[in-house]
Design a protein around this motif. Structure first.
Motif, PDB file in Angstrom:
ATOM      1  N   ALA A   1     -20.597 -17.175  14.910  1.00  0.00           N
ATOM      2  CA  ALA A   1     -21.166 -15.908  14.446  1.00  0.00           C
ATOM      3  C   ALA A   1     -20.022 -15.102  13.845  1.00  0.00           C
ATOM      4  O   ALA A   1     -19.019 -14.844  14.515  1.00  0.00           O
ATOM      5  CB  ALA A   1     -21.814 -15.145  15.591  1.00  0.00           C
ATOM      6  N   HIS A   2     -20.175 -14.730  12.581  1.00  0.00           N
ATOM      7  CA  HIS A   2     -19.133 -13.950  11.904  1.00  0.00           C
ATOM      8  C   HIS A   2     -19.578 -12.498  11.820  1.00  0.00           C
ATOM      9  O   HIS A   2     -20.655 -12.190  11.313  1.00  0.00           O
ATOM     10  CB  HIS A   2     -18.864 -14.495  10.508  1.00  0.00           C
TER      11      HIS A   2
ATOM     12  N   TYR B   1     -22.574 -12.105   3.674  1.00  0.00           N
ATOM     13  CA  TYR B   1     -23.202 -13.075   2.775  1.00  0.00           C
ATOM     14  C   TYR B   1     -22.355 -14.344   2.661  1.00  0.00           C
ATOM     15  O   TYR B   1     -22.874 -15.468   2.685  1.00  0.00           O
ATOM     16  CB  TYR B   1     -23.370 -12.478   1.384  1.00  0.00           C
ATOM     17  N   GLY B   2     -21.045 -14.162   2.495  1.00  0.00           N
ATOM     18  CA  GLY B   2     -20.174 -15.315   2.346  1.00  0.00           C
ATOM     19  C   GLY B   2     -20.214 -16.222   3.561  1.00  0.00           C
ATOM     20  O   GLY B   2     -20.271 -17.450   3.434  1.00  0.00           O
ATOM     21  N   ALA B   3     -20.188 -15.621   4.751  1.00  0.00           N
ATOM     22  CA  ALA B   3     -20.235 -16.408   5.979  1.00  0.00           C
ATOM     23  C   ALA B   3     -21.553 -17.164   6.110  1.00  0.00           C
ATOM     24  O   ALA B   3     -21.576 -18.348   6.472  1.00  0.00           O
ATOM     25  CB  ALA B   3     -20.028 -15.491   7.186  1.00  0.00           C
ATOM     26  N   MET B   4     -22.646 -16.478   5.804  1.00  0.00           N
ATOM     27  CA  MET B   4     -23.955 -17.124   5.898  1.00  0.00           C
ATOM     28  C   MET B   4     -24.072 -18.260   4.882  1.00  0.00           C
ATOM     29  O   MET B   4     -24.603 -19.331   5.194  1.00  0.00           O
ATOM     30  CB  MET B   4     -25.054 -16.084   5.695  1.00  0.00           C
ATOM     31  N   HIS B   5     -23.601 -18.033   3.676  1.00  0.00           N
ATOM     32  CA  HIS B   5     -23.651 -19.065   2.645  1.00  0.00           C
ATOM     33  C   HIS B   5     -22.882 -20.311   3.068  1.00  0.00           C
ATOM     34  O   HIS B   5     -23.287 -21.445   2.767  1.00  0.00           O
ATOM     35  CB  HIS B   5     -23.082 -18.515   1.336  1.00  0.00           C
ATOM     36  N   ALA B   6     -21.781 -20.109   3.790  1.00  0.00           N
ATOM     37  CA  ALA B   6     -20.967 -21.238   4.227  1.00  0.00           C
ATOM     38  C   ALA B   6     -21.550 -21.957   5.433  1.00  0.00           C
ATOM     39  O   ALA B   6     -21.120 -23.074   5.748  1.00  0.00           O
ATOM     40  CB  ALA B   6     -19.552 -20.755   4.550  1.00  0.00           C
ATOM     41  N   GLY B   7     -22.503 -21.334   6.145  1.00  0.00           N
ATOM     42  CA  GLY B   7     -23.147 -21.989   7.276  1.00  0.00           C
ATOM     43  C   GLY B   7     -22.993 -21.289   8.610  1.00  0.00           C
ATOM     44  O   GLY B   7     -23.509 -21.759   9.624  1.00  0.00           O
ATOM     45  N   MET B   8     -22.264 -20.154   8.633  1.00  0.00           N
ATOM     46  CA  MET B   8     -22.169 -19.358   9.854  1.00  0.00           C
ATOM     47  C   MET B   8     -23.395 -18.463   9.995  1.00  0.00           C
ATOM     48  O   MET B   8     -24.159 -18.296   9.050  1.00  0.00           O
ATOM     49  CB  MET B   8     -20.909 -18.470   9.802  1.00  0.00           C
ATOM     50  N   GLN B   9     -23.556 -17.876  11.167  1.00  0.00           N
ATOM     51  CA  GLN B   9     -24.526 -16.809  11.335  1.00  0.00           C
ATOM     52  C   GLN B   9     -23.829 -15.486  11.014  1.00  0.00           C
ATOM     53  O   GLN B   9     -22.727 -15.228  11.514  1.00  0.00           O
ATOM     54  CB  GLN B   9     -25.099 -16.790  12.746  1.00  0.00           C
TER      55      GLN B   9
END
Length: 226
Positions: free
Chosen positions: A175-176, A185-193
């Motif tokens: 979770a970021h 957005y960047g974290a979610m795009h990469a696969g993080m929550q």
């Protein structure tokens, strides 16, 4: 996608505007600039713009250098003439920014609950070391991950993937936490929550969807992870 606390084993945090308050930099300008608020805001917005441009045109420089360039532009734009020493004294405030009131207790609760905590930041390593020391959270954080390690800034997905590798955690178990919409957005795009910290009750930039979770302070995060 709804936030799934059961998947989270590691929590990563942004630094500037999330752990420490960049608006405090305005105080460093106050003795030298007649109207420090617009200079401070332009300084911050320009430094972020430079990171986005650097990613797009492969013009990486360490964030401290970009921040110095952004400060000089903000001073020039407002007609403020300072010596190099005066400018660098202002810039040095980034080594001792005020920590938000909820950070230490909120992170301590996560640490006590067994989560591995990391900082993932555009800041170069020297900036992050001084930030941890000044914020008093060095004992809670496993390590810092700097954009300088791979010479690319947020929100490039490669930085978040690099962070996952550095933490030894599958990216979907992270979770970021960030106050910056583009970072979430960047974290979610990469696969993080992606967890957005909305301390001021402001609007979300919803052009590309919603964050997985919104919290008003670090105090809220432990409850959301139960």
């Amino acid at each position: 996608m709804p936030f799934d606390p059961a998947r989270v084993t590691t929590v990563t945090f942004d630094s500037y505007s999330t752990i420490v308050d960049v608006e405090a930099a305005e105080e460093a300008l106050a003795d030298r600039v007649p109207d420090p608020e617009p200079v401070s805001r332009l300084w911050r917005s320009r430094s972020l713009a430079y990171t986005f441009i650097a990613n797009a045109v492969d013009a990486y420089k360490p964030f401290y250098e970009m921040n110095r360039d952004a400060l000089q532009y903000a001073l020039d734009a407002h007609g403020v003439a300072l010596s190099t020493d005066e400018r660098d004294e202002i810039l040095a405030v980034y080594h001792e920014l005020d920590v938000f009131d909820d950070v230490r207790e909120g992170m301590n609760r996560l640490y006590d609950a067994g989560y591995d905590l990391y900082v993932v930041s555009n800041g170069n390593p020297e900036m992050l070391a001084s930030m941890l020391d000044h914020a008093g959270i060095g004992g809670l954080v496993e390590d810092t991950v700097s954009a300088d390690e791979i010479r690319t800034f947020k929100p490039d997905a490669e930085l978040y993937r690099h962070a996952a590798a550095r933490t030894g955690t599958p990216i979907d178990e992270i979770a970021h936490v960030s106050a910056a919409y583009f970072d979430v957005y960047g974290a979610m795009h990469a696969g993080m929550q992606g967890v957005w910290v909305d301390r001021d009750g402001g609007p979300w930039d919803s052009f590309a969807g919603e964050p997985d979770l919104t919290i008003s302070s670090f105090h809220d995060l432990r409850e959301k992870l139960v």
